[in-house]
Design an enzyme around this catalytic site. Structure first.
Site, PDB file in Angstrom:
ATOM      1  N   GLU A 198      11.549  19.295   3.547  1.00  0.00           N
ATOM      2  CA  GLU A 198      10.784  18.025   3.051  1.00  0.00           C
ATOM      3  C   GLU A 198      11.943  16.700   3.110  1.00  0.00           C
ATOM      4  O   GLU A 198      11.669  15.553   2.561  1.00  0.00           O
ATOM      5  CB  GLU A 198      10.409  18.021   1.707  1.00  0.00           C
ATOM      6  N   ASP A 212      14.121  11.984   0.657  1.00  0.00           N
ATOM      7  CA  ASP A 212      13.584  13.502   0.517  1.00  0.00           C
ATOM      8  C   ASP A 212      12.628  13.607  -0.629  1.00  0.00           C
ATOM      9  O   ASP A 212      12.741  12.474  -1.623  1.00  0.00           O
ATOM     10  CB  ASP A 212      15.042  14.387  -0.448  1.00  0.00           C
ATOM     11  N   ILE A 213      11.534  14.238  -0.611  1.00  0.00           N
ATOM     12  CA  ILE A 213      10.639  14.215  -1.321  1.00  0.00           C
ATOM     13  C   ILE A 213      10.946  14.848  -2.626  1.00  0.00           C
ATOM     14  O   ILE A 213      11.376  16.201  -2.693  1.00  0.00           O
ATOM     15  CB  ILE A 213       9.382  15.059  -0.911  1.00  0.00           C
TER      16      ILE A 213
END
Length: 603
Positions: A508, A465-466
């Protein structure tokens, strides 16, 4: 007397006798025709009278059976017989066409009247039976009046046949006598003609015909067996034998030419069959490698003296790359810009340096070599190139092979275009449009294929996950957010390489599946991935976007759980990494590694 004069006299007498014998044969044939006509007339009239009598008997039988049995089938048969009888009565009117005399016509009319009288009695009997008077019906159909009429009908038919026998017999005898007389006369004159011809022209036939024919018989036999290698001697005489000799010469030359044309036709048919086979296999290809293999296998059979390459344009339509080859061509480069080929520039087949009178393509390493370039097009777009190179000093026959070249190029072009379209459609179905990674559906299918128990092969899952992704959208716009996701996806692909597959999970978040990899290997790859993302600067439209970091959750199967819960456990580890401050990797088994690489326990 000179032979020339004897020949002329014999010719004149022979023509005269032949004409007389021909006239006698014609008269004999005419008499035979009249004889045959008399027989045919007799047969036709005799058949007509017999059919009238038989039809009357059939009607009588069916009427009697009906009043005896009451079966409607006999009544139907009676009516059908009546209809047939009416047709025969109409046929009586045409009897003069068969040569019937006035007396015979009168007897025929009498037969018709007797048949009609008999028919009226039978109709009355059937009507009486249908009204319930069975005894009266049987009396009419089996009574003396019916018997009298039937006997009278048969007697009249017999009298008619006697009349026709007498008349046609006399005509037949007369025609036969004339035919026999003329036949004897014709045979006699023919015999005289034959004796004269053989006696006078024997030495001419022997010397001028028989001896040359005996010499040529062996030649003709060999020519009939299609042995055109036989030598035919030249005969300069200006007579029929000389003309026959000339005809044999022409026949031999025509046979040789026909063999050549047959060989070309067989070769042409074989070429068509090979092209058809190649087209069928091109339609069944599922990959570009299969298509290249099909072309490389069939092209040498269709053009056995031509080596070649199959080139395909890249997506940007700027570079041609070789995907297939056959018979080891020597002069064309494995890849070259599309502008280096005159065939692609012109959009039609181009022969380089034919007789040093045409310009050579730039992709030929030896500009003195001869090469043929055939563009591959589909839907008006150029998608590749077929390149042929001469071998054994063979010359290209572009004009004679143009149809085949265009047909092959068209089908290969369509096949390549179909494969490229299929690949694009497949990518659209299984890959994320923004990042190019495999989509969520592919991830679900990959997990569903895993064994449900604990005994399967090792499988490790990374949930990536960003961190603080919303910040990039808010500060720099959604275009910058897209650039960040593409950047992270590309690093994931480069880092994972052949070790596994990368997917876009949603938003994301990304997922990586590492088949046959344990938890330790997954943790090591996650850390390497996290480090590469965090240490690579990123800009967008001249603006520095700042550091990008990711949080990673790692789970494995079957070490710490079944494959069915692998995604859930990796996601739980990712959430734990976020709770611990992000920019870190957490193991679902309970161990986590911080940003600086220190390992600590996780409750």
């Amino acid at each position: 007397m000179r032979i020339n004069a004897i020949t002329n006299w014999a010719y004149g007498i022979t023509v005269l006798l032949t004409g007389l014998s021909g006239a006698a044969f014609i008269l004999s044939t005419d008499s035979a025709i009249k004889e045959r006509q008399a027989v045919e007339q007799h047969l036709a009239l005799d058949t007509l009278g017999e059919e009238l009598a038989l039809g009357a008997e059939m009607r009588s039988d069916e009427a009697r059976l009906y009043v005896m049995r009451g079966d409607e089938r006999h009544l139907d048969a009676f009516h059908r017989a009546e209809e047939e009888e009416r047709r025969r009565e109409e046929a009586v009117k045409t009897a003069p066409n068969f040569g019937a005399s006035a007396g015979e016509m009168a007897v025929l009319q009498e037969i018709v009247r007797d048949a009609e009288a008999l028919d009226r009695v039978e109709v009355a009997g059937i009507a009486a039976y249908q009204e319930g008077d069975r005894v009266g019906a049987q009396e009419k159909l089996f009574g003396p009046e019916h018997e009298r009429l039937q006997t009278a009908l048969l007697d009249t038919v017999a009298r008619f046949r006697d009349l026709t026998d007498v008349r046609t017999g006399a005509a037949l005898n007369d025609a036969q006598a004339r035919s026999d007389w003329f036949a004897v006369a014709a045979k006699t004159m023919l015999g005289i003609t034959a004796a004269l011809f053989l006696s006078v022209l024997y030495f001419i036939l022997k010397r001028r015909v028989a001896m040359p024919l005996s010499r040529m018989s062996g030649i003709v036999t060999r020519l009939a067996e299609q042995d055109y290698a036989v030598e035919v001697p030249v005969d300069r005489r200006r007579d029929e034998i000389g003309e026959m000799n000339q005809a044999i010469h022409i026949f031999r030359e025509n046979g040789i030419e026909r063999d050549r044309l047959d060989a070309e036709r067989r070769q042409d048919q074989q070429t068509k069959d090979l092209i058809l086979q190649m087209m069928h296999r091109l339609q069944a290809c599922q990959s570009q490698d299969e298509l290249a293999e099909v072309v490389a296998r069939f092209a040498p059979q269709i053009f056995p003296n031509l080596a070649g390459h199959l080139y395909v344009l890249n997506d940007s339509r700027t570079l041609l790359t070789r995907v297939g080859t056959w018979l080891d061509p020597q002069h064309s480069a494995p890849s070259f810009p599309s502008s280096a080929c005159w065939g692609l520039r012109r959009g039609r087949p181009h022969v380089s340096n034919r007789g040093k009178s045409d310009i050579a393509c730039q992709h030929l390493e030896d500009h003195g070599a001869v090469g043929l370039c055939v563009p591959l097009t589909a839907q008006g777009d150029t998608i590749g190139l077929l390149y042929f190179e001469e071998q054994a000093q063979e010359e290209f026959t572009v004009e004679t092979s143009r149809l085949y070249l265009e047909l092959i190029a068209e089908n290969i072009g369509l096949a390549v275009a179909n494969l490229q379209l299929r690949e694009k459609l497949t990518n659209l179905a299984v890959r994320d449009a923004l990042t190019g990674l495999l989509n969520r559906r592919c991830l679900d299918e990959a997990l569903n294929r895993q064994p449900r128990g604990q005994g399967g092969k090792p499988l490790t899952c990374l949930m990536v996950d960003i961190d603080h992704f919303k910040r990039f959208n808010d500060e720099f716009g959604h275009d910058a957010g897209d650039v960040v996701m593409q950047y992270v996806a590309q690093i994931i692909v480069d880092t994972v390489a052949d070790a596994g597959n990368a997917y876009r999970f949603g938003g994301e978040e990304f997922t990586v599946l590492l088949p046959e990899a344990g938890e330790a290997a997954g943790f090591e790859l996650a850390e390497r991935l996290r480090t590469r993302i965090g240490t690579t600067p990123l800009t967008h439209r001249g603006r520095i976007l700042g550091a990008v970091s990711v949080s990673v959750g790692v789970a494995s199967a079957p070490d710490d759980g079944p494959a069915a819960t692998l995604l859930t456990r990796a996601d739980a580890a990712l959430l734990d990494a976020k709770r611990q401050g992000r920019n870190r990797t957490v193991l679902a088994s309970g161990l986590a590694l911080g940003e600086c690489g220190e390992r600590r326990s996780h409750a």
